[in-house]
Scaffold this active site. Structure first.
Site, mmCIF file in Angstrom:
data_model
loop_
_atom_site.group_PDB
_atom_site.id
_atom_site.type_symbol
_atom_site.label_atom_id
_atom_site.label_comp_id
_atom_site.label_asym_id
_atom_site.label_seq_id
_atom_site.Cartn_x
_atom_site.Cartn_y
_atom_site.Cartn_z
ATOM 1 N N CYS A 36 0.854 -1.188 0.000
ATOM 2 C CA CYS A 36 0.000 0.000 0.000
ATOM 3 C C CYS A 36 0.895 1.244 0.000
ATOM 4 C CB CYS A 36 -0.879 -0.014 1.248
ATOM 5 S SG CYS A 36 -1.860 1.457 1.492
ATOM 6 N N SER A 42 0.743 3.772 1.746
ATOM 7 C CA SER A 42 1.066 4.246 3.103
ATOM 8 C C SER A 42 2.356 3.607 3.611
ATOM 9 C CB SER A 42 -0.059 3.949 4.082
ATOM 10 O OG SER A 42 -1.270 4.368 3.545
ATOM 11 N N HIS A 56 4.967 5.725 2.291
ATOM 12 C CA HIS A 56 5.082 7.001 3.031
ATOM 13 C C HIS A 56 5.998 6.833 4.247
ATOM 14 C CE1 HIS A 56 2.264 9.012 0.554
ATOM 15 N NE2 HIS A 56 1.150 8.648 1.136
ATOM 16 N N HIS A 64 0.349 -3.836 6.125
ATOM 17 C CA HIS A 64 -0.891 -3.691 6.907
ATOM 18 C C HIS A 64 -2.128 -4.017 6.070
ATOM 19 C CE1 HIS A 64 -0.323 0.048 4.747
ATOM 20 N NE2 HIS A 64 -1.633 0.137 4.758
ATOM 21 N N CYS A 104 -7.035 -2.982 3.482
ATOM 22 C CA CYS A 104 -6.732 -1.552 3.625
ATOM 23 C C CYS A 104 -7.265 -0.766 2.436
ATOM 24 C CB CYS A 104 -5.242 -1.276 3.809
ATOM 25 S SG CYS A 104 -4.935 0.511 3.826
HETATM 26 N N1 APR Z 1 -3.434 14.415 -9.820
HETATM 27 C C1 APR Z 1 -4.157 13.286 -9.856
HETATM 28 N N2 APR Z 1 -3.630 12.042 -9.706
HETATM 29 C C2 APR Z 1 -2.302 11.949 -9.549
HETATM 30 C C3 APR Z 1 -1.464 13.101 -9.535
HETATM 31 C C4 APR Z 1 -2.086 14.382 -9.680
HETATM 32 N N3 APR Z 1 -1.394 15.530 -9.649
HETATM 33 N N4 APR Z 1 -0.190 12.680 -9.341
HETATM 34 C C5 APR Z 1 -0.229 11.332 -9.239
HETATM 35 N N5 APR Z 1 -1.499 10.878 -9.368
HETATM 36 C C6 APR Z 1 -2.007 9.494 -9.302
HETATM 37 C C7 APR Z 1 -1.042 8.412 -9.717
HETATM 38 O O1 APR Z 1 -0.971 8.298 -11.127
HETATM 39 C C8 APR Z 1 -1.668 7.166 -9.063
HETATM 40 O O2 APR Z 1 -2.598 6.524 -9.909
HETATM 41 O O3 APR Z 1 -2.340 9.156 -7.965
HETATM 42 C C9 APR Z 1 -2.385 7.725 -7.841
HETATM 43 C C10 APR Z 1 -1.790 7.278 -6.485
HETATM 44 O O4 APR Z 1 -1.988 5.926 -6.368
HETATM 45 P P1 APR Z 1 -1.115 4.881 -5.510
HETATM 46 O O5 APR Z 1 0.322 5.221 -5.619
HETATM 47 O O6 APR Z 1 -1.567 3.511 -5.932
HETATM 48 O O7 APR Z 1 -1.585 5.190 -4.008
HETATM 49 P P2 APR Z 1 -2.705 4.503 -3.082
HETATM 50 O O8 APR Z 1 -2.184 3.218 -2.512
HETATM 51 O O9 APR Z 1 -3.998 4.484 -3.804
HETATM 52 O O10 APR Z 1 -2.780 5.550 -1.886
HETATM 53 C C11 APR Z 1 -3.188 6.888 -2.102
HETATM 54 O O11 APR Z 1 -4.225 7.116 0.042
HETATM 55 O O12 APR Z 1 -4.253 5.801 1.943
HETATM 56 C C12 APR Z 1 -3.653 6.829 1.289
HETATM 57 O O13 APR Z 1 -1.416 6.705 2.114
HETATM 58 C C13 APR Z 1 -2.197 6.570 0.992
HETATM 59 O O14 APR Z 1 -1.788 8.874 0.647
HETATM 60 C C14 APR Z 1 -1.952 7.640 -0.009
HETATM 61 C C15 APR Z 1 -3.235 7.659 -0.816
HETATM 62 ZN ZN ZN Z 2 -2.846 1.082 3.480
#
Ligand code: APR
Ligand code: ZN
Ligand code: ZN
Length: 360
Positions: free
Chosen positions: A38, A40, A43, A59, A163
């Site tokens: 995930c 997070s 992060h 998690h 999650c």
């Molecule tokens: N605008 C829109 N989308 C964007 C941008 C932007 N400027 N920059 C990146 N993205 C997109 C990416 O292309 C990707 O598809 O945001 C998405 C992020 O997805 P993941 O890396 O898969 O993250 P995810 O696991 O979904 O978590 C997202 O939620 O729970 C929280 O900690 C987690 O902060 C994180 C968020």
């Molecule tokens: Zn998570």
């Protein structure tokens, strides 16, 4: 057992030999079958959020109960379970008033650094992460950190619910309470954002606008229920959403965790609309809003783990999957061995994957 350990931020995880004691009275030992990667976790690996190190991260997981403590009646060895970091005591004010994700009872929810559920031969203490530590062959958790699930549910899909899926779906259905016909925009279509989109479709939302910079993600979003797509690279996001919706959306969801996109989520609301912040905005980061917008009854709120009641929500999500309404099979981009975990995080960082899962 083998576990992936984070020793220092911005360093790869290392596979180490780790052990767990026998379960305490209310603890459950689980044989981990699947653990999702995930954002997070990343992060924490990048130090955007602090955690005592060394720690076993992870998690989002599912597995099979191996042993239970003397007071556990909820599960027995052989039961299939999904874990949830929203471990609850059931008796504090937050739990009793139905907001179990806000439970802070430290007898069930150990503070970072307080846990003694993991040990190893090295001199330094090994920390459990979010009361779970899923990047390990076994997990020792409180009984209120798991939900029992039906055995015909594939565990690699069940793990995702632990999650990412509950967080996105729950933000829409539980936190925001999206109603049939309402307009929704989702900023960030990763593992969590896709669940918000699929959740909005299940809730019967009208327009569902997916916003992402990755065309492949936007395409999948359409399959999961998005009616419109917006690519920030084509111009001002807020303006694009306003143009599509005749002035703004009733609900927006920030699922990325950035100041800029959090501000966009508020700015794209119609009068009376609500922005729900799901992403983890870096610790200490402030966001700026236009005060006038409050006079138009625009609202902004946080959502933690989809405001879940996971023992009710997760079996329901499994039913949605079984009935073809929740497209969990579309989430999995790669199945990895524990030894390949750093590759999985590199692909996440590069935006190549929706969800990579470790299969044990
Ligand atoms: N605008 C829109 N989308 C964007 C941008 C932007 N400027 N920059 C990146 N993205 C997109 C990416 O292309 C990707 O598809 O945001 C998405 C992020 O997805 P993941 O890396 O898969 O993250 P995810 O696991 O979904 O978590 C997202 O939620 O729970 C929280 O900690 C987690 O902060 C994180 C968020
Ligand atoms: Zn998570
Ligand atoms: Zn509680």
């Amino acid at each position: 057992m083998k576990a992936a350990v984070l020793f220092e931020v911005n360093k790869p995880l290392q596979i180490e030999d780790v052990s767990v004691p026998n379960p305490g009275p209310r603890e459950v030992l689980i044989r981990t079958r699947v653990a999702g990667l995930c954002h997070s976790d990343l992060h924490f690996m990048e130090g955007l959020y602090p955690h005592p190190l060394p720690a076993v991260l992870g998690h989002e997981s599912a597995g099979v109960v191996e042993k239970v403590g003397s007071d556990v009646t909820y599960v027995k060895p052989g039961d299939h379970v999904v874990t949830c970091l929203s471990v609850f005591c059931g008796t504090c004010d937050n739990c009793t008033t139905g907001r179990t994700v806000l439970c802070t009872d430290t007898t069930v929810k150990m503070l970072p650094g307080a846990s003694n559920r993991l040990s190893w031969a090295r001199s330094e203490k090994l920390n459990q992460f979010l009361n779970l530590s899923s990047f390990a062959e076994q997990m020792l958790v409180h009984e209120n950190a798991i939900v029992k699930i039906r055995k015909d549910m594939p565990l690699e899909l069940a793990a995702l619910i632990g999650c990412g899926v509950i967080t996105g779906y729950g933000a829409v259905v539980n936190t925001a309470g999206v109603k049939a016909g309402e307009t929704v925009a989702v900023i960030g279509c990763g593992g969590v954002g896709m669940a918000a989109i699929n959740g909005a479709a299940i809730a019967g939302a009208g327009r569902i606008i997916a916003i992402d910079t990755n065309p492949a993600k936007l395409q999948l979003a359409t399959k999961l229920g998005a009616t419109d797509i917006v690519d920030p690279r084509n111009g001002d996001v807020v303006q694009q959403v306003r143009d599509l919706t005749n002035g703004g959306v009733q609900h927006s969801f920030e699922v990325l965790g950035r100041k800029e996109t959090a501000e966009q989520s508020f700015a794209m609301l119609a009068a009376g609309g609500t922005a729900t912040i799901v992403g983890m905005i870096p610790f200490g980061q402030k966001i700026e809003l236009h005060g006038f917008d409050f006079l138009r009854e625009r609202r902004i709120q946080g959502s933690s783990m989809g405001s879940n009641h996971f023992r009710v929500d997760m079996p329901r999500l499994i039913e949605f999957y079984m009935r073809g309404k929740l497209h969990l099979e579309d989430w999995i981009s790669a199945k990895l061995k524990l030894s390949e975990i750093n590759e999985g995080f590199a692909n996440m960082k590069a935006g190549k994957t929706l969800r990579s899962v470790i299969m044990f």
